[in-house]
Design a protein around this motif. Structure first.
Motif, PDB file in Angstrom:
ATOM      1  N   PRO A   1       5.319  38.699  10.809  1.00 35.87           N
ATOM      2  CA  PRO A   1       6.043  37.529  10.880  1.00 35.87           C
ATOM      3  C   PRO A   1       7.734  37.548  10.816  1.00 35.87           C
ATOM      4  O   PRO A   1       8.082  38.434  10.406  1.00 35.87           O
ATOM      5  CB  PRO A   1       5.569  36.587   9.387  1.00 35.87           C
ATOM      6  CG  PRO A   1       5.335  37.913   8.525  1.00 35.87           C
ATOM      7  CD  PRO A   1       4.782  38.987   9.511  1.00 35.87           C
TER       8      PRO A   1
ATOM      9  N   ALA B   1       1.300  27.599  15.462  1.00 31.90           N
ATOM     10  CA  ALA B   1       1.543  28.903  15.954  1.00 31.90           C
ATOM     11  C   ALA B   1       2.807  29.074  15.261  1.00 31.90           C
ATOM     12  O   ALA B   1       2.900  30.716  14.840  1.00 31.90           O
ATOM     13  CB  ALA B   1       1.470  29.185  17.338  1.00 31.90           C
TER      14      ALA B   1
ATOM     15  N   ALA C   1       2.373  30.284  11.641  1.00 31.10           N
ATOM     16  CA  ALA C   1       1.381  31.362  11.643  1.00 31.10           C
ATOM     17  C   ALA C   1       2.626  32.946  12.009  1.00 31.10           C
ATOM     18  O   ALA C   1       2.052  33.724  11.346  1.00 31.10           O
ATOM     19  CB  ALA C   1       0.335  31.701  12.709  1.00 31.10           C
ATOM     20  N   HIS C   2       3.620  32.640  12.492  1.00 35.78           N
ATOM     21  CA  HIS C   2       4.383  33.657  12.878  1.00 35.78           C
ATOM     22  C   HIS C   2       5.749  33.717  12.367  1.00 35.78           C
ATOM     23  O   HIS C   2       6.716  34.490  12.532  1.00 35.78           O
ATOM     24  CB  HIS C   2       4.726  33.599  14.404  1.00 35.78           C
ATOM     25  CG  HIS C   2       3.519  34.026  15.249  1.00 35.78           C
ATOM     26  ND1 HIS C   2       2.455  33.000  15.606  1.00 35.78           N
ATOM     27  CD2 HIS C   2       3.161  35.113  15.884  1.00 35.78           C
ATOM     28  CE1 HIS C   2       1.803  33.750  16.395  1.00 35.78           C
ATOM     29  NE2 HIS C   2       1.945  34.939  16.682  1.00 35.78           N
TER      30      HIS C   2
END
Length: 294
Positions: free
Chosen positions: A223, A242, A245-246
Protein backbone atom coordinates in the motif's frame (compact mmCIF):
# COMPACT_ATOMS: atom_id res chain seq x y z
CA UNK A 1 -4.34 16.49 -44.19
CA UNK A 2 -6.00 19.39 -42.31
CA UNK A 3 -7.36 19.73 -38.80
CA UNK A 4 -10.10 21.97 -37.48
CA UNK A 5 -9.99 24.80 -34.95
CA UNK A 6 -13.06 26.11 -33.11
CA UNK A 7 -12.78 29.60 -31.62
CA UNK A 8 -14.88 31.35 -28.98
CA UNK A 9 -14.29 34.82 -27.53
CA UNK A 10 -15.91 36.52 -24.57
CA UNK A 11 -15.93 36.58 -20.76
CA UNK A 12 -13.46 34.29 -19.03
CA UNK A 13 -16.11 32.55 -16.88
CA UNK A 14 -18.16 31.58 -19.93
CA UNK A 15 -15.12 30.28 -21.82
CA UNK A 16 -13.97 28.30 -18.79
CA UNK A 17 -17.39 26.60 -18.75
CA UNK A 18 -17.02 25.75 -22.46
CA UNK A 19 -13.46 24.51 -21.84
CA UNK A 20 -14.74 22.25 -19.06
CA UNK A 21 -17.42 20.80 -21.31
CA UNK A 22 -14.99 20.16 -24.17
CA UNK A 23 -12.36 18.64 -21.89
CA UNK A 24 -14.75 16.30 -20.12
CA UNK A 25 -16.98 15.12 -22.95
CA UNK A 26 -15.16 15.53 -26.26
CA UNK A 27 -11.62 14.63 -25.21
CA UNK A 28 -9.63 12.99 -26.88
CA UNK A 29 -11.34 14.02 -30.17
CA UNK A 30 -10.48 17.56 -29.02
CA UNK A 31 -6.71 17.30 -29.46
CA UNK A 32 -5.95 20.55 -27.60
CA UNK A 33 -7.91 23.20 -25.74
CA UNK A 34 -6.24 26.53 -24.99
CA UNK A 35 -7.72 29.49 -23.05
CA UNK A 36 -5.78 32.74 -23.35
CA UNK A 37 -6.32 36.44 -22.76
CA UNK A 38 -7.08 38.31 -25.96
CA UNK A 39 -4.75 41.08 -26.98
CA UNK A 40 -4.83 43.90 -26.19
CA UNK A 41 -6.55 43.60 -22.80
CA UNK A 42 -6.08 45.10 -19.39
CA UNK A 43 -4.36 42.84 -16.85
CA UNK A 44 -7.51 42.54 -14.72
CA UNK A 45 -9.96 42.33 -17.63
CA UNK A 46 -12.19 39.25 -17.32
CA UNK A 47 -14.17 39.89 -20.52
CA UNK A 48 -11.66 39.74 -23.39
CA UNK A 49 -10.66 36.07 -23.54
CA UNK A 50 -10.28 33.55 -26.35
CA UNK A 51 -10.77 29.77 -26.37
CA UNK A 52 -9.21 27.66 -29.14
CA UNK A 53 -10.14 23.97 -29.46
CA UNK A 54 -8.38 21.79 -32.04
CA UNK A 55 -10.03 18.71 -33.58
CA UNK A 56 -8.90 16.12 -36.10
CA UNK A 57 -12.17 16.77 -37.93
CA UNK A 58 -15.17 19.05 -37.27
CA UNK A 59 -17.30 17.71 -34.40
CA UNK A 60 -20.93 16.84 -35.02
CA UNK A 61 -22.90 20.11 -34.90
CA UNK A 62 -25.89 18.65 -33.08
CA UNK A 63 -23.70 16.96 -30.46
CA UNK A 64 -21.71 20.15 -29.92
CA UNK A 65 -24.92 22.19 -29.64
CA UNK A 66 -26.34 19.79 -27.06
CA UNK A 67 -23.07 19.88 -25.12
CA UNK A 68 -23.12 23.68 -24.91
CA UNK A 69 -26.89 24.13 -24.47
CA UNK A 70 -26.62 24.68 -20.73
CA UNK A 71 -23.93 27.38 -20.99
CA UNK A 72 -25.49 30.82 -21.14
CA UNK A 73 -24.26 32.78 -24.17
CA UNK A 74 -21.96 30.01 -25.47
CA UNK A 75 -23.06 30.61 -29.06
CA UNK A 76 -21.66 29.04 -32.20
CA UNK A 77 -17.89 29.07 -32.55
CA UNK A 78 -15.87 30.41 -35.45
CA UNK A 79 -14.45 27.44 -37.40
CA UNK A 80 -11.10 27.41 -39.21
CA UNK A 81 -9.21 24.74 -41.13
CA UNK A 82 -5.61 24.44 -39.97
CA UNK A 83 -2.58 22.32 -40.94
CA UNK A 84 -2.35 18.92 -39.25
CA UNK A 85 0.58 19.51 -36.86
CA UNK A 86 0.98 18.80 -33.14
CA UNK A 87 -1.60 21.29 -31.92
CA UNK A 88 -1.09 20.33 -28.29
CA UNK A 89 2.45 21.63 -28.50
CA UNK A 90 1.44 24.59 -30.63
CA UNK A 91 -1.35 25.70 -28.30
CA UNK A 92 0.83 25.45 -25.19
CA UNK A 93 4.19 26.72 -26.42
CA UNK A 94 4.99 30.22 -25.27
CA UNK A 95 2.45 30.27 -22.44
CA UNK A 96 5.24 31.04 -19.98
CA UNK A 97 6.24 29.59 -16.65
CA UNK A 98 3.76 28.49 -14.00
CA UNK A 99 4.51 29.27 -10.33
CA UNK A 100 2.82 26.95 -7.80
CA UNK A 101 4.29 27.65 -4.37
CA UNK A 102 7.93 26.62 -4.58
CA UNK A 103 7.33 24.68 -7.81
CA UNK A 104 8.08 26.42 -11.10
CA UNK A 105 6.95 24.55 -14.23
CA UNK A 106 8.51 25.70 -17.48
CA UNK A 107 9.16 24.66 -21.07
CA UNK A 108 12.55 24.72 -22.72
CA UNK A 109 11.56 27.90 -24.57
CA UNK A 110 11.12 29.67 -21.21
CA UNK A 111 14.24 28.42 -19.43
CA UNK A 112 15.71 31.94 -19.42
CA UNK A 113 12.66 33.23 -17.51
CA UNK A 114 13.13 31.07 -14.39
CA UNK A 115 13.22 33.17 -11.21
CA UNK A 116 16.57 33.25 -9.45
CA UNK A 117 15.28 32.56 -5.96
CA UNK A 118 16.52 30.10 -3.34
CA UNK A 119 14.28 27.16 -2.52
CA UNK A 120 12.44 27.00 -5.83
CA UNK A 121 11.92 23.59 -7.44
CA UNK A 122 12.07 23.86 -11.26
CA UNK A 123 10.24 21.24 -13.31
CA UNK A 124 10.79 21.16 -17.06
CA UNK A 125 7.71 19.98 -18.96
CA UNK A 126 7.81 20.75 -22.67
CA UNK A 127 4.56 21.10 -24.59
CA UNK A 128 3.71 17.75 -26.17
CA UNK A 129 0.92 15.18 -26.51
CA UNK A 130 0.65 14.30 -22.80
CA UNK A 131 -1.67 16.16 -20.43
CA UNK A 132 -0.03 18.11 -17.63
CA UNK A 133 2.13 21.14 -18.43
CA UNK A 134 1.06 22.95 -15.27
CA UNK A 135 -1.08 25.49 -17.12
CA UNK A 136 -4.38 23.73 -16.45
CA UNK A 137 -5.91 24.49 -13.01
CA UNK A 138 -6.11 20.78 -12.15
CA UNK A 139 -2.33 20.41 -12.40
CA UNK A 140 -1.39 23.76 -10.88
CA UNK A 141 -3.90 23.13 -8.07
CA UNK A 142 -2.27 19.79 -7.21
CA UNK A 143 1.18 21.37 -7.22
CA UNK A 144 0.03 24.23 -4.99
CA UNK A 145 -1.57 21.82 -2.54
CA UNK A 146 1.51 19.55 -2.66
CA UNK A 147 3.71 22.50 -1.73
CA UNK A 148 1.86 22.73 1.59
CA UNK A 149 2.76 19.12 2.43
CA UNK A 150 6.54 19.40 2.20
CA UNK A 151 7.06 18.45 5.84
CA UNK A 152 5.21 15.12 5.52
CA UNK A 153 7.41 12.94 3.27
CA UNK A 154 5.83 9.59 2.36
CA UNK A 155 7.71 6.36 1.71
CA UNK A 156 5.74 5.18 -1.34
CA UNK A 157 4.10 7.46 -3.93
CA UNK A 158 1.79 6.63 -6.86
CA UNK A 159 0.76 9.07 -9.60
CA UNK A 160 -2.31 7.43 -11.14
CA UNK A 161 -3.08 8.65 -14.68
CA UNK A 162 0.20 10.51 -14.74
CA UNK A 163 0.05 12.17 -18.18
CA UNK A 164 3.32 14.10 -18.41
CA UNK A 165 4.44 12.79 -14.97
CA UNK A 166 4.65 16.34 -13.63
CA UNK A 167 3.17 15.34 -10.24
CA UNK A 168 5.41 12.29 -9.83
CA UNK A 169 8.41 14.44 -10.76
CA UNK A 170 7.34 17.12 -8.28
CA UNK A 171 7.02 14.55 -5.49
CA UNK A 172 10.40 13.01 -6.31
CA UNK A 173 12.08 16.42 -6.30
CA UNK A 174 10.31 17.59 -3.16
CA UNK A 175 10.80 14.49 -1.02
CA UNK A 176 13.59 12.55 -2.73
CA UNK A 177 11.47 9.41 -2.48
CA UNK A 178 10.61 6.86 -5.21
CA UNK A 179 7.35 7.22 -7.10
CA UNK A 180 5.44 5.07 -9.58
CA UNK A 181 3.79 6.98 -12.44
CA UNK A 182 1.13 5.08 -14.38
CA UNK A 183 -0.99 5.84 -17.42
CA UNK A 184 -3.13 3.78 -19.78
CA UNK A 185 -1.92 5.74 -22.83
CA UNK A 186 1.29 4.54 -24.50
CA UNK A 187 2.23 8.02 -25.73
CA UNK A 188 1.88 9.46 -22.24
CA UNK A 189 4.02 6.67 -20.79
CA UNK A 190 6.84 7.39 -23.26
CA UNK A 191 6.66 11.13 -22.64
CA UNK A 192 6.53 10.62 -18.87
CA UNK A 193 9.77 8.63 -19.02
CA UNK A 194 11.40 11.36 -21.11
CA UNK A 195 10.29 14.01 -18.63
CA UNK A 196 11.62 12.07 -15.65
CA UNK A 197 14.99 11.90 -17.39
CA UNK A 198 14.89 15.59 -18.34
CA UNK A 199 14.35 16.44 -14.67
CA UNK A 200 17.11 14.10 -13.42
CA UNK A 201 14.71 11.88 -11.42
CA UNK A 202 14.61 8.84 -13.70
CA UNK A 203 16.16 6.76 -10.91
CA UNK A 204 13.26 7.73 -8.60
CA UNK A 205 10.27 7.74 -11.00
CA UNK A 206 9.20 4.37 -12.41
CA UNK A 207 6.75 4.80 -15.30
CA UNK A 208 4.40 1.95 -16.22
CA UNK A 209 1.46 1.46 -18.59
CA UNK A 210 -1.51 0.39 -16.51
CA UNK A 211 -5.29 0.46 -16.48
CA UNK A 212 -5.99 1.90 -13.06
CA UNK A 213 -4.18 -0.06 -10.35
CA UNK A 214 -3.73 -3.17 -12.53
CA UNK A 215 0.05 -3.59 -12.82
CA UNK A 216 2.60 -5.82 -11.04
CA UNK A 217 4.80 -2.84 -10.07
CA UNK A 218 1.83 -1.17 -8.39
CA UNK A 219 0.83 -4.39 -6.64
CA UNK A 220 4.39 -4.88 -5.32
CA UNK A 221 4.69 -1.32 -4.01
CA UNK A 222 1.23 -1.12 -2.41
CA UNK A 223 0.00 0.00 0.00
CA UNK A 224 1.00 3.59 -0.73
CA UNK A 225 1.48 6.49 1.66
CA UNK A 226 0.48 9.02 -1.01
CA UNK A 227 -1.49 8.76 -4.27
CA UNK A 228 -2.15 11.45 -6.88
CA UNK A 229 -5.17 10.95 -9.12
CA UNK A 230 -5.61 13.90 -11.47
CA UNK A 231 -8.08 12.27 -13.83
CA UNK A 232 -11.86 12.78 -14.25
CA UNK A 233 -14.77 12.53 -11.83
CA UNK A 234 -16.18 9.30 -13.29
CA UNK A 235 -12.96 7.29 -12.92
CA UNK A 236 -12.32 8.87 -9.52
CA UNK A 237 -15.64 7.57 -8.22
CA UNK A 238 -15.08 4.18 -9.88
CA UNK A 239 -11.61 3.85 -8.32
CA UNK A 240 -12.66 4.77 -4.76
CA UNK A 241 -12.80 1.16 -3.42
CA UNK A 242 -9.54 0.24 -5.18
CA UNK A 243 -7.96 3.42 -3.84
CA UNK A 244 -8.83 2.34 -0.31
CA UNK A 245 -7.27 -1.07 -0.98
CA UNK A 246 -4.02 0.51 -2.20
CA UNK A 247 -3.56 3.29 0.39
CA UNK A 248 -2.19 2.69 3.89
CA UNK A 249 -4.23 3.64 6.95
CA UNK A 250 -3.58 7.38 7.44
CA UNK A 251 -2.20 7.49 3.88
CA UNK A 252 -3.30 10.37 1.69
CA UNK A 253 -4.95 10.66 -1.72
CA UNK A 254 -4.92 13.91 -3.70
CA UNK A 255 -7.78 14.03 -6.20
CA UNK A 256 -8.25 16.44 -9.10
CA UNK A 257 -9.84 16.56 -12.54
CA UNK A 258 -13.31 16.84 -11.05
CA UNK A 259 -15.37 20.01 -11.34
CA UNK A 260 -16.91 21.87 -8.42
CA UNK A 261 -20.31 20.52 -9.47
CA UNK A 262 -18.97 16.96 -9.19
CA UNK A 263 -17.22 17.45 -5.85
CA UNK A 264 -20.07 16.18 -3.70
CA UNK A 265 -20.37 12.89 -5.60
CA UNK A 266 -16.60 12.29 -5.45
CA UNK A 267 -16.47 13.15 -1.75
CA UNK A 268 -19.34 10.79 -0.96
CA UNK A 269 -17.63 7.95 -2.86
CA UNK A 270 -14.38 8.38 -0.92
CA UNK A 271 -16.06 8.78 2.44
CA UNK A 272 -17.99 5.58 1.75
CA UNK A 273 -14.67 3.87 0.91
CA UNK A 274 -13.17 4.85 4.25
CA UNK A 275 -11.54 8.23 3.61
CA UNK A 276 -12.00 11.58 5.31
CA UNK A 277 -11.28 14.91 3.68
CA UNK A 278 -8.28 16.80 5.04
CA UNK A 279 -7.96 19.79 2.72
CA UNK A 280 -9.37 21.49 -0.35
CA UNK A 281 -7.73 23.91 -2.76
CA UNK A 282 -10.50 26.20 -3.92
CA UNK A 283 -11.12 27.00 -7.58
CA UNK A 284 -14.40 28.15 -9.16
CA UNK A 285 -14.34 25.22 -11.60
CA UNK A 286 -11.49 22.80 -10.76
CA UNK A 287 -10.95 22.18 -7.00
CA UNK A 288 -8.24 19.85 -5.70
CA UNK A 289 -9.11 17.60 -2.77
CA UNK A 290 -6.89 15.87 -0.21
CA UNK A 291 -8.20 12.80 1.60
CA UNK A 292 -6.75 10.52 4.27
CA UNK A 293 -7.66 6.89 4.67
CA UNK A 294 -9.18 6.32 8.10
Amino acid sequence: MTACKLIWTGPRARLEAIETALTEVLWPPARAVSLTKAEPAAEDDETDWRLDAYFEEPPDGDALGALLAGIDGAGAPQIESVPDIDWVAHSLSGLGIVRCGRFVVYGVHDADKLPNEPGLIPIRIDANQAFGTGHHPTTSGCLTLLDRLAGLPPERVLDLGTGSAVLAIAAAKLWGRPAIASDIDETSVAIARENAALNSVAELVTVVRADGFDHPEIARAAPFDFVFANILAGPLVEFAPAMAAHVKPAGRAMLAGLTAAQEEAVTQAYEAAGFRRLNRLDHPVWPALLFARV
